[in-house]
Design an enzyme around this catalytic site. Sequence first.
Site, short mmCIF file in Angstrom:
data_model
loop_
_atom_site.label_atom_id
_atom_site.label_comp_id
_atom_site.label_asym_id
_atom_site.label_seq_id
_atom_site.Cartn_x
_atom_site.Cartn_y
_atom_site.Cartn_z
N SER A 36 0.82 -1.32 -0.12
CA SER A 36 0.05 -0.06 0.02
C SER A 36 0.58 0.98 -0.16
O SER A 36 1.94 1.51 0.15
CB SER A 36 -1.00 -0.36 0.81
OG SER A 36 0.54 0.40 2.57
N LYS A 37 0.60 2.46 -0.36
CA LYS A 37 0.78 3.38 0.02
C LYS A 37 1.33 3.76 1.21
O LYS A 37 2.48 4.04 1.22
CB LYS A 37 -0.33 4.88 0.14
CG LYS A 37 0.84 6.21 -0.24
CD LYS A 37 -0.02 6.96 -0.75
CE LYS A 37 0.14 9.13 -0.91
NZ LYS A 37 0.75 9.23 0.66
#
Length: 519
Positions: A274-275
């Site tokens: 994920s970011k």
Amino acid sequence: MHTKFYQMEERKVRVRFAPSPTGPLHMGGVRTALFNYLFAKKNGGDFLLRIEDTDQTRFVKNAEAYIVESLKWCGIKVDEGIGVTPEGPYGPYRQSDRKPLYKQYAYQLIESGNAYFAFDTPEELAALRTKGEQEKVPFVYNHKTRMELCNSLTLSKEEVEKRLNSGEHFVIRFKMPENQNVDLYDEIRKDVHFNTDELDDKVLYKSDGMPTYHLANVVDDYLMKITHVIRGEEWLSSMPLHVLLYRAFGWEDVMPKFAHLPLILKPQGQGKLSKRDGDKLGFPVFPLFWVGDDGETAQGYRENGYLPEAFVNMLALLGWNPGTEQEIFTMDELIQAFSLERVGKSGSRFDPEKTKWFNQQWIHRTSSSKLAEMFMPILKEKNISASTDYVVRVCDMIKERAVFVQDLWTNGYYFFEAPQSYEPKDVKKRWKDNAAEKIQATLEFLENETDYTSKVLEEKTMAFIAKNEFNVGQICNCLRLAVVGACMGAHLFDIFEMIGKEETLKRVRKALKNISVEE
Ligand code: GLU
């Protein structure tokens, strides 16, 4: 199973990348696009770009342009669709522009008994969900509950007509068959089995005329003559519904084959990359720098000094393997080597260090003139003007050690400007034992030389040092301190040649003045 697809073999391969414009395109999405592209090109087929924007609540304005630019940067060329052939041959390719087209398909399913109108209000459904939570029996709209709810299966024909005519809000739901075992085939996961009782009656269409993802996706794949659906694993759970939709429409003969790609996992631990992982560990998860409407920004590979070749090379090996030791691949080599058979079932862990390694490898392999093109804007930002030819020669000398494009500056600034300071550790180590006196003598020698060609000057300087019985290491390192500011960098006499006599002398004089003051 395979015999069913005999017609497919004769069809031209057509695949699509069908992102929803809900924000910047994650690198997992780029990998999906890449695998589709490689598969299409390997098989002489077409690669389409379609935008799936039916969920207007999640629509983000710049996302489509970002997708187009990302694919372009990566060298993933779209044959048909958004950005290339907006109108035809099977366009438009943005689902919101295709809106009027879906209604007839939703109604076709009603007529064939595969779907029904439902009038339950959002409040009624919310109340049922809350009750379900309280009673620990989650509410599902399915064959068990549908006959107790407000829909065209429970209301009289007249009542349904009345509601439809009065413009009441409704949705069209798929009537999931009861207790059927369905066997599916996925090109990567192989046989997949499920029972229809595990699934709910999904909404396909809403009275505002908007289809949901499932209906629009299947109808468009059919109309656009898609032969293979290659997409992320998160869509595997939608495959049963999609296959049942093909059957309900009577399109099974031309149903695409499905391939669900494994997840890209966090560098450590479990779960999808994920970011947040990127922010925490300091690497981008998006191809390009992103700035959203809300002003929120995200790092991108391009702006962080990665080459598209390296990014693509790294992505290709996340989930696919060539079956050989080869690690460095050009796009053409990837096309040649790619097959779905060599895509693994399990998730692949993203490795930021390996990604840097790929970049370093690709910087070495990239021509100096191409690197110079990327380096020039960095120089321009610093108000440095240099000829292309000069920058190309600099790249030739220093690209060996660069990991990122911006390292060309960090490792080669001294080709463009005099050092602002002298590394104290190096000064301490080298500028001693009458260094100033010896460098003064060397300066006078350098002042008298006229040929600053690297080889010639090196030979003469060595002779001078020998004649004076100076220590070669000391003199060269002190000269290096003078022109570079630290004991690092390209071959000393190459630097002299590049910056020229005047600049060399200027820097040596300056060092003599400043370093002796520091001592
Ligand atoms: N619109 C879906 C997405 O955002 C496409 C899934 C598919 O390829 O079917 O990924």
